[in-house]
Structure formats: structure tokens, C-alpha cells
Design a protein around this motif. Structure first.
Motif, PDB file in Angstrom:
ATOM      1  N   TYR A 366      43.776  47.537   9.554  1.00 20.01           N
ATOM      2  CA  TYR A 366      43.630  46.413   9.876  1.00 20.01           C
ATOM      3  C   TYR A 366      44.342  45.406   8.961  1.00 20.01           C
ATOM      4  O   TYR A 366      44.539  45.644   7.847  1.00 20.01           O
ATOM      5  N   LEU A 404      37.684  47.898  15.087  1.00 20.25           N
ATOM      6  CA  LEU A 404      36.875  47.907  16.379  1.00 20.25           C
ATOM      7  C   LEU A 404      36.134  46.629  16.494  1.00 20.25           C
ATOM      8  O   LEU A 404      35.997  46.015  17.898  1.00 20.25           O
ATOM      9  N   GLU A 406      37.300  43.834  16.013  1.00 23.20           N
ATOM     10  CA  GLU A 406      37.976  42.731  16.569  1.00 23.20           C
ATOM     11  C   GLU A 406      38.510  43.059  17.900  1.00 23.20           C
ATOM     12  O   GLU A 406      38.478  42.294  18.985  1.00 23.20           O
ATOM     13  N   LYS A 407      38.487  44.190  18.396  1.00 20.94           N
ATOM     14  CA  LYS A 407      38.734  44.657  19.691  1.00 20.94           C
ATOM     15  C   LYS A 407      37.565  44.220  20.749  1.00 20.94           C
ATOM     16  O   LYS A 407      37.740  43.992  21.698  1.00 20.94           O
ATOM     17  N   GLU A 408      36.383  44.836  20.243  1.00 17.51           N
ATOM     18  CA  GLU A 408      35.191  44.688  21.097  1.00 17.51           C
ATOM     19  C   GLU A 408      34.651  42.912  21.021  1.00 17.51           C
ATOM     20  O   GLU A 408      34.135  42.626  22.234  1.00 17.51           O
TER      21      GLU A 408
END
Length: 456
Positions: A366, A404, A406-408
Motif C-alpha cells: 500500500y 482491501l 481502499e478497494k472495497e
């Protein structure tokens, strides 16, 4: 009404006593024997959060250990901060290397010694107490949500599913995490990068039983010898990892960024003295700071097989095992590295043995932008309490859930930790300074105040 600072000063002894109570709970998520204690820790955190004034506090059940959730919504127009942390801890082994029992916290020379003191009970508890102080003094300037899990030390598998299924519940403007370190107590810093992780277990199986080393030694492949040779072959003479394709996704750091990293205060002699070593070691062409942050690694975390009891037993073992972790850098896929490692390990196995590879858990690296409002809020908060501007640094550890998030959820995380690299996390005699504990509680309200002001 007391100010936030006055409330903290008036209640600091209670805050410490409560933390010591939490540290007494052996919430070891990796060992099923402690399942009851892990749940006990979750319930303890929930009760403390409820007592601090949070609303809708509950345990969100998962197929594993529960997630503690709570919130305080003070103003629909105010920004929302999602606080993340974990109440589970690493195993305490080897117990004989602890100066005091790991779950009987002691304070020596202004330092708390206990498993979880820094990682992450001490640091996540700062947020509960900062929240209590802000609320009690009428100075909570942001909405706040808490998500405190019990599986971080075993990969956070169930947290990912929870986040994906609860995007509206977890909607926020920034995620605030204290599970990292500062350079020193007089040199504050904020991590702007994390490494990813691929964690593997391997088994080498030779004969169908342990054999007499005199009768069979030299005639049958020894799984321990073979395993050591296989592991050794995965680094070359420059400590470069030899797995084909391993470096294909590595994000190369620019010369300018490397020059900026070189300005980070670092005392090599003190570093070596603290670790009891006479020289450093690592990949050729990189500094110690770079090796521990912007470069990927492959390390054996444990290796066993054969006879390890008292005295001698001359056996040629049937099986040998190792646990291996690979720290990854941004742009490396943990799933791809897991695949490459598995294929390579099987390919280099000689005839005479069979191998088995098991993937345990992983996560992505990250990078956090330093031009965001949240970073500015954190930087100004630390400048206020430490008296100097924090240094942006890249951490060598992994918090797999951050990528995750940031992704979700589509939001960034601020890694505003207060530990020290010398706090012996994951090791015997883990500790956390009272200075750091109280400095965290003092600094967090300034982040909230700054973030609310900058977000207008």
C-alpha cells in the motif's frame, strides 16, 4: 466542562489500569486453545467502547472471531473517521525468553511489558480513550465509527468479507489506524507505505518412517538436509531472490524518492547495538532502510523435523517442515507470488522426496498520498504534540486489510502509529512506552479537530 486535555490528564491512571486489564487476556488468534480468550477480549473491548459513550456497540459475528463495531454520529454534515485496529495478539512463544509472564503485564522504567502492549492492544486502546475524552469534553468534531477485529494476526480473512458486505455501514471519509511505529520519541513519523505479504508452509517427505541414521544415513535422502538446500537455493550470492518472475511486478522507487528516504534519521551503530549484531545483511545495492521497506524479501520463520528433545537420538527423519514469509512491495500480487513460489518449490525438489506447499494468508502492499487532507491533518496533529513535523516513512510490515479497504470502500487510510521498532512486537518481552501510549491519546483529538476543519 473540562477540556479534552484536562480530561485525559485527570483520567490517565484509569486509562492505564484499563489497558493492563485488556493485556491480561491471552487473545491468541492463531491457537484454537485460546478461542474463549479471544472472544473474551472482543467482549471486553465492546464493553469499554460502550462505557466510553459509543452507540450501537455490538459484536459482528463471522465464521471466525467477531468484529467489534460501534459509532458516534454527532453531525450529518461533519466528516466521518473509521477507526480500525485489532484485539488479537501473536503467540507468546518461546515463553522461557520472557522476563515476566507475557499476560501478566508489568511496568518497568515507564514501559509496559506484555504481549499485545504495542501490537495492537495498546495502540487501538489509545483511540477508545481519545474518543472518550473528546466526547466527555464536548469536543468530538467528527463522526466516528470503530471496527476492531480479532483475526489480524492470522490474515484477516473474515474481515474482508465483512467489509465487502457492509459498505454502507462502514461509509466514511478516512480510515485511521495506529498499528505502526515512529522513528523515535523525539522524531515523529507517519508511514506512507506498507509491504504486502505471502505466507507459506512447506513439507518435505522422504522415507515412510524415521530411520536409524547409522543404518540408512548416506543412502536415503534426508528431508531436513534437502529442505535446507532448497531454502538456501532461493537466494543468490547477492541475496537476490531466485524464484523466476518474483521481481516482475516490483514497483521501482525513483532516485529522487530514494534520496528523500536517505534523509531519514538513522543510526546504523545504534541499530546494530540494539539487535546485538556486528553488521547488517541483505540485498546488494540497497541501504538498510531500503531493504526493510521498499524491497521484497523471503524469510524462514520456523523450521523443524526429526528429534529436537533432550540428549541424542540418531534418526534420519521422515519429514521436515518450514514456515516461510515473503514481504512484498506495491504492484506485486500476493496471489501471483504465492503461485510462483509454489511452482518453484515443487520444481526444485530432487528425486527421493515429495513436497507439499500450503498457502496460509497474504495481502497487498500500500502507498498513501502525502498531499491529502487526512495526511495534512495527521501531520499537523503530530507537529502540535511532538513539537516538530513528522517524517514520511515507508514501513516494512504488512497490514493486509489496508489495500482491501481502499478497494472495497474507496477511501484512504492514515497510518498514525506511536510504537517504536524496538518494542519487540511478535517477540519475547514485547513492550510499549507510557510516553507513547499517552502521546497517542493526546495526539488523536488533534487529528479529529484538524480533519474537521480542513474538510469544510
Amino acid at each position: 466542562m473540562q477540556s479534552t486535555h484536562e480530561f485525559i490528564a485527570a483520567h490517565k491512571d484509569r486509562f492505564l489500569a484499563e489497558l493492563l486489564d485488556l493485556l491480561r487476556i491471552p487473545s491468541i488468534s492463531a491457537d484454537p486453545a485460546y478461542a474463549g480468550d479471544v472472544r473474551k477480549a472482543a467482549e471486553w473491548v465492546a464493553n469499554n467502547l460502550r462505557a466510553a459513550g459509543a452507540d450501537h456497540v455490538r459484536l459482528e459475528e463471522t465464521p471466525g472471531y467477531p468484529i467489534v463495531y460501534g459509532e458516534k454520529m454527532v453531525d450529518p454534515s461533519a466528516p466521518t473517521v473509521l477507526v480500525y485496529g485489532h484485539y488479537d495478539v501473536q503467540p507468546a512463544d518461546p515463553l522461557d525468553l520472557w522476563d515476566n509472564p507475557p499476560f501478566e503485564p508489568v511496568i518497568k522504567e515507564e514501559v509496559i511489558y506484555a504481549r499485545g502492549a504495542c501490537d495492537d492492544k495498546g495502540q487501538v486502546f489509545m483511540h477508545l480513550k481519545a474518543f472518550e475524552a473528546m466526547l466527555a469534553s464536548g469536543n468530538l468534531t467528527c463522526n466516528v465509527k470503530f471496527m476492531i477485529e480479532g483475526e489480524e494476526e492470522v490474515g484477516s480473512d473474515n474481515l474482508g468479507n465483512f467489509v465487502a458486505a457492509n459498505k454502507e455501514l462502514l461509509k466514511a471519509d478516512v480510515i485511521l489506524i495506529s498499528d505502526t511505529a515512529i522513528i523515535a520519541n523525539d522524531i515523529p513519523s507517519i508511514d506512507v507505505g506498507l509491504r504486502g505479504l505471502s505466507y507459506m508452509e512447506v513439507e518435505v517427505h522422504g522415507p515412510n518412517r524415521d530411520l536409524h541414521s547409522g543404518v540408512y544415513g548416506g543412502a536415503v535422502a534426508n528431508p531436513i538436509n534437502i529442505l535446507c538446500q532448497m531454502i538456501s537455493s532461493m537466494h543468490d550470492e547477492f541475496n537476490h531472490i531466485t524464484i523466476p518472475g518474483f521481481y516482475d511486478g516490483v514497483l521501482e522507487v525513483s532516485a529522487a524518492d530514494r534520496a528523500a528516504m536517505a534523509q531519514t534519521p538513522f543510526d546504523l551503530e545504534a541499530y546494530q547495538k540494539d539487535l546485538g549484531i556486528d553488521t547488517v545483511y541483505g540485498e546488494k545495492g540497497f541501504t538498510t532502510i531500503e531493504r526493510a521497506s521498499i524491497r521484497p524479501t523471503l524469510d524462514v520463520n520456523g523450521i523443524w523435523g526429526g528429534y529436537t528433545g533432550e540428549g541424542a537420538k540418531t534418526v534420519l527423519p521422515s519429514k521436515a517442515y518450514a514456515k516461510i514469509s515473503m514481504r512484498l512491495v506495491p504492484n506485486q500480487s500476493s496471489a501471483e507470488i504465492t503461485r510462483l513460489f509454489t511452482e518453484h518449490f515443487k520444481a526444485i525438489a530432487p528425486k527421493g522426496v515429495k513436497v507439499k506447499v500450503t498457502a496460509h494468508h497474504g495481502g497487498e502492499g500500500y502507498l498513501m498520498p502525502t498531499d491529502s487532507l487526512a495526511f495534512q491533518a495527521a501531520s499537523e496533529a503530530m507537529t502540535t504534540t511532538f513539537g516538530k513535523e513528522p517524517v514520511p516513512t515507508r514501513g516494512g510490515g504488512s497490514i493486509p486489510i489496508v489495500a482491501l479497504f481502499e478497494k472495497e470502500l474507496g477511501i484512504k487510510s492514515i497510518l498514525m502509529g506511536f510504537g517504536l521498532d524496538s518494542d519487540a512486537i511478535h517477540s519475547p518481552n514485547e513492550h510499549y512506552g507510557l510516553f507513547n501510549f499517552y502521546k497517542g491519546i493526546e495526539t488523536i483529538p488533534h487529528f479529529f479537530k484538524n480533519f474537521a476543519s480542513l474538510s469544510k
